[in-house]
Design an enzyme around this catalytic site. Structure first.
Site, PDB file in Angstrom:
ATOM      1  N   LYS A 103      -6.665 -15.056  -9.113  1.00  7.93           N
ATOM      2  CA  LYS A 103      -7.785 -14.489  -9.877  1.00  7.93           C
ATOM      3  C   LYS A 103      -7.582 -14.525 -11.392  1.00  7.93           C
ATOM      4  CE  LYS A 103      -9.453 -11.411  -6.272  1.00  7.93           C
ATOM      5  NZ  LYS A 103      -9.918 -10.071  -5.923  1.00  7.93           N
ATOM      6  N   GLY A 134      -2.991  -3.248 -11.846  1.00  9.46           N
ATOM      7  CA  GLY A 134      -3.089  -4.705 -11.715  1.00  9.46           C
ATOM      8  C   GLY A 134      -4.533  -5.176 -11.841  1.00  9.46           C
ATOM      9  N   SER A 189     -14.371 -13.714   4.365  1.00 12.07           N
ATOM     10  CA  SER A 189     -15.501 -14.191   3.578  1.00 12.07           C
ATOM     11  C   SER A 189     -16.272 -15.353   4.215  1.00 12.07           C
ATOM     12  CB  SER A 189     -15.037 -14.559   2.168  1.00 12.07           C
ATOM     13  OG  SER A 189     -14.655 -13.381   1.486  1.00 12.07           O
ATOM     14  N   GLY A 212      -2.487   2.418  -9.823  1.00 10.98           N
ATOM     15  CA  GLY A 212      -2.259   0.983  -9.984  1.00 10.98           C
ATOM     16  C   GLY A 212      -2.855   0.511 -11.298  1.00 10.98           C
ATOM     17  N   ASN A 223       0.504   4.421 -12.881  1.00 15.78           N
ATOM     18  CA  ASN A 223       1.165   3.224 -12.358  1.00 15.78           C
ATOM     19  C   ASN A 223       2.680   3.350 -12.440  1.00 15.78           C
ATOM     20  OD1 ASN A 223       0.822   0.578 -11.223  1.00 15.78           O
ATOM     21  ND2 ASN A 223       1.632  -0.261 -13.137  1.00 15.78           N
ATOM     22  N   LEU A 227      -8.801   0.764  -1.670  1.00 20.85           N
ATOM     23  CA  LEU A 227      -9.371  -0.588  -1.705  1.00 20.85           C
ATOM     24  C   LEU A 227      -8.911  -1.422  -0.518  1.00 20.85           C
ATOM     25  CD1 LEU A 227      -9.433  -1.773  -5.427  1.00 20.85           C
ATOM     26  CD2 LEU A 227     -10.871  -0.121  -4.236  1.00 20.85           C
ATOM     27  N   ASP A 234     -15.903  -7.974  -8.185  1.00 23.03           N
ATOM     28  CA  ASP A 234     -15.121  -6.959  -7.452  1.00 23.03           C
ATOM     29  C   ASP A 234     -15.458  -5.535  -7.913  1.00 23.03           C
ATOM     30  OD1 ASP A 234     -13.661  -8.681  -5.794  1.00 23.03           O
ATOM     31  OD2 ASP A 234     -12.104  -8.987  -7.298  1.00 23.03           O
ATOM     32  N   TYR A 280      -8.671  -2.661   3.210  1.00 23.59           N
ATOM     33  CA  TYR A 280      -9.622  -2.599   4.339  1.00 23.59           C
ATOM     34  C   TYR A 280      -8.980  -3.026   5.650  1.00 23.59           C
ATOM     35  CZ  TYR A 280     -10.116  -7.449   2.792  1.00 23.59           C
ATOM     36  OH  TYR A 280      -9.856  -8.734   2.383  1.00 23.59           O
ATOM     37  N   THR A 300       4.838   1.122 -13.110  1.00 21.56           N
ATOM     38  CA  THR A 300       5.256   0.572 -14.407  1.00 21.56           C
ATOM     39  C   THR A 300       4.323   1.155 -15.460  1.00 21.56           C
ATOM     40  OG1 THR A 300       5.813  -1.445 -13.211  1.00 21.56           O
ATOM     41  CG2 THR A 300       5.806  -1.585 -15.623  1.00 21.56           C
TER      42      THR A 300
HETATM   43  P1  ATR Z   1      -3.923  -6.677  -7.625  1.00 20.85           P
HETATM   44  O1  ATR Z   1      -4.573  -7.887  -8.237  1.00 20.85           O
HETATM   45  O2  ATR Z   1      -4.216  -6.522  -6.152  1.00 20.85           O
HETATM   46  O3  ATR Z   1      -4.196  -5.440  -8.384  1.00 20.85           O
HETATM   47  P2  ATR Z   1      -1.286  -6.832  -8.811  1.00 20.85           P
HETATM   48  O4  ATR Z   1      -1.878  -7.271 -10.104  1.00 20.85           O
HETATM   49  O5  ATR Z   1      -0.070  -7.505  -8.300  1.00 20.85           O
HETATM   50  O6  ATR Z   1      -2.345  -6.971  -7.631  1.00 20.85           O
HETATM   51  O7  ATR Z   1      -1.045  -5.235  -8.890  1.00 20.85           O
HETATM   52  C1  ATR Z   1      -0.460  -4.527  -7.866  1.00 20.85           C
HETATM   53  C2  ATR Z   1      -0.443  -3.060  -8.220  1.00 20.85           C
HETATM   54  O8  ATR Z   1       0.172  -2.330  -7.151  1.00 20.85           O
HETATM   55  C3  ATR Z   1       0.366  -2.742  -9.464  1.00 20.85           C
HETATM   56  O9  ATR Z   1      -0.198  -1.626 -10.099  1.00 20.85           O
HETATM   57  C4  ATR Z   1       1.735  -2.409  -8.873  1.00 20.85           C
HETATM   58  O10 ATR Z   1       2.527  -1.596  -9.695  1.00 20.85           O
HETATM   59  P3  ATR Z   1       3.484  -2.271 -10.838  1.00 20.85           P
HETATM   60  O11 ATR Z   1       2.583  -2.626 -11.996  1.00 20.85           O
HETATM   61  O12 ATR Z   1       4.451  -1.173 -11.181  1.00 20.85           O
HETATM   62  O13 ATR Z   1       4.137  -3.460 -10.213  1.00 20.85           O
HETATM   63  C5  ATR Z   1       1.318  -1.636  -7.648  1.00 20.85           C
HETATM   64  N1  ATR Z   1       2.368  -1.627  -6.621  1.00 20.85           N
HETATM   65  C6  ATR Z   1       2.723  -2.662  -5.814  1.00 20.85           C
HETATM   66  N2  ATR Z   1       3.756  -2.276  -5.022  1.00 20.85           N
HETATM   67  C7  ATR Z   1       4.043  -0.984  -5.331  1.00 20.85           C
HETATM   68  C8  ATR Z   1       4.995  -0.019  -4.875  1.00 20.85           C
HETATM   69  N3  ATR Z   1       5.870  -0.346  -3.903  1.00 20.85           N
HETATM   70  N4  ATR Z   1       4.986   1.198  -5.431  1.00 20.85           N
HETATM   71  C9  ATR Z   1       4.117   1.521  -6.409  1.00 20.85           C
HETATM   72  N5  ATR Z   1       3.189   0.657  -6.895  1.00 20.85           N
HETATM   73  C10 ATR Z   1       3.152  -0.568  -6.359  1.00 20.85           C
END
Ligand code: ATR
Length: 274
Positions: A71, A133, A22, A131, A155, A220, A107, A222, A157
């Site tokens: 964030k 998050g 940035s 995902g 996701n 997402l 974003d 890069y 989770t």
């Molecule tokens: P961001 O702000 O970049 O979205 P985050 O809030 O930490 O970061 O979210 C990361 C995302 O990547 C989440 O959806 C996470 O899944 P969980 O909610 O189950 O934790 C996902 N993620 C990270 N590592 C992962 C992995 N090894 N396998 C599957 N999903 C993963």
């Protein structure tokens, strides 16, 4: 760049911060426009975030970008948060107007602008988002505003996917949630917002056989500029984009919020090498 007593300052808070593109992107834009502004990187530890935000007021910075892991945490230190950022629950851009700090999230809008630029019209499209998050939330709410018809949040989770789908449905009934998927038939687009793909040894975020050629596949990530997901998807006939367009356009929107001016997009793009 020539720093003077009149130079206006903006910057970015992150932890880590060394790899950010940035400062180069924004400083190139300031230079090109001949603006006496400067964009600085700040390594802010999580326990120092409150002090760092107070320093924006104390030092008179015109604004900051906020990146991982701040964030969501930054919100409690701000005076106002715009509606979209509040819905997302995350802020990536702070504007300082005479000591009053307002949080925005550029974003998701940046992501939608990168899709438009890639020729992908999102209206009425069916989208799978991997995902749940902060990045997923930004992408989902902007896709919703842009008029997609369906969002399937997938996701690891599943409760988190359910939470996001519920939040989307409280705006417009368009979302469903799953812990995994066995088919992508009928979908137009797949977006990876997870961190899977940042490292060579990472598993694919989705099974290879689900990458049908009708899907427009967005990662997402890069760096690397071409993830394994993208390489495999391309081999299977999908069109793909990485996260550089999103990085570019979220920066363009932040620049506009701070300066009220449209930056030279091609100059910023050249810095990113896209
Ligand atoms: P961001 O702000 O970049 O979205 P985050 O809030 O930490 O970061 O979210 C990361 C995302 O990547 C989440 O959806 C996470 O899944 P969980 O909610 O189950 O934790 C996902 N993620 C990270 N590592 C992962 C992995 N090894 N396998 C599957 N999903 C993963």
């Amino acid at each position: 760049m020539n720093i003077t007593g009149k130079t206006l300052l903006v910057g970015i808070f992150g932890h880590p911060i060394e790899h950010t593109f940035s400062p180069a992107m924004h400083n190139a834009a300031f230079d090109w426009l001949g603006l006496d502004w400067c964009y600085l990187p700040f390594h802010v530890l999580p326990e120092r975030l409150g002090g760092a935000v107070e320093a924006v007021r104390a030092l008179g910075l015109r604004g900051v970008n906020v990146t991982v892991p701040h964030k969501e945490a930054v919100i409690r230190y701000l005076d106002r948060v715009d509606e979209e950022a509040a819905r997302i629950g995350a802020v990536n851009t702070v504007v300082n107007e005479d000591g009053v700090l307002t949080g925005y999230n550029t974003d998701g809008k940046g992501f939608v602008m990168s899709l438009k630029e890639a020729g992908m019209a999102v209206c009425k499209k069916k989208v799978i988002v991997l995902g749940a998050g902060g990045a997923a939330r930004a992408v989902c709410f902007s896709l919703l505003s842009a008029g997609v018809s369906d969002i399937l949040v997938v996701n690891r989770t599943v409760e988190r996917a359910g939470q996001l789908a519920g939040d989307i449905n409280s705006v417009r009934k368009a979302a469903s949630a799953a812990g995994s998927i066995s088919s992508t038939a009928g979908y137009d687009m797949l977006v990876n917002t997870t961190s899977l793909g940042l490292h060579d040894e990472d598993p694919m975020p989705v099974e290879e056989s689900l990458l049908i050629s009708e899907l427009f596949v967005c990662d997402l990530i890069y760096n690397p500029a071409r993830t394994r997901l993208m390489a495999v998807a391309e081999k299977r006939g999908c069109n793909t984009i990485n996260g550089l367009g999103m990085l570019l356009w979220q920066g363009v929107l932040a620049f506009e919020l701070w300066t009220g001016m449209m930056p030279p997009v091609s100059v910023m793009r050249d810095v990113l090498g896209t």
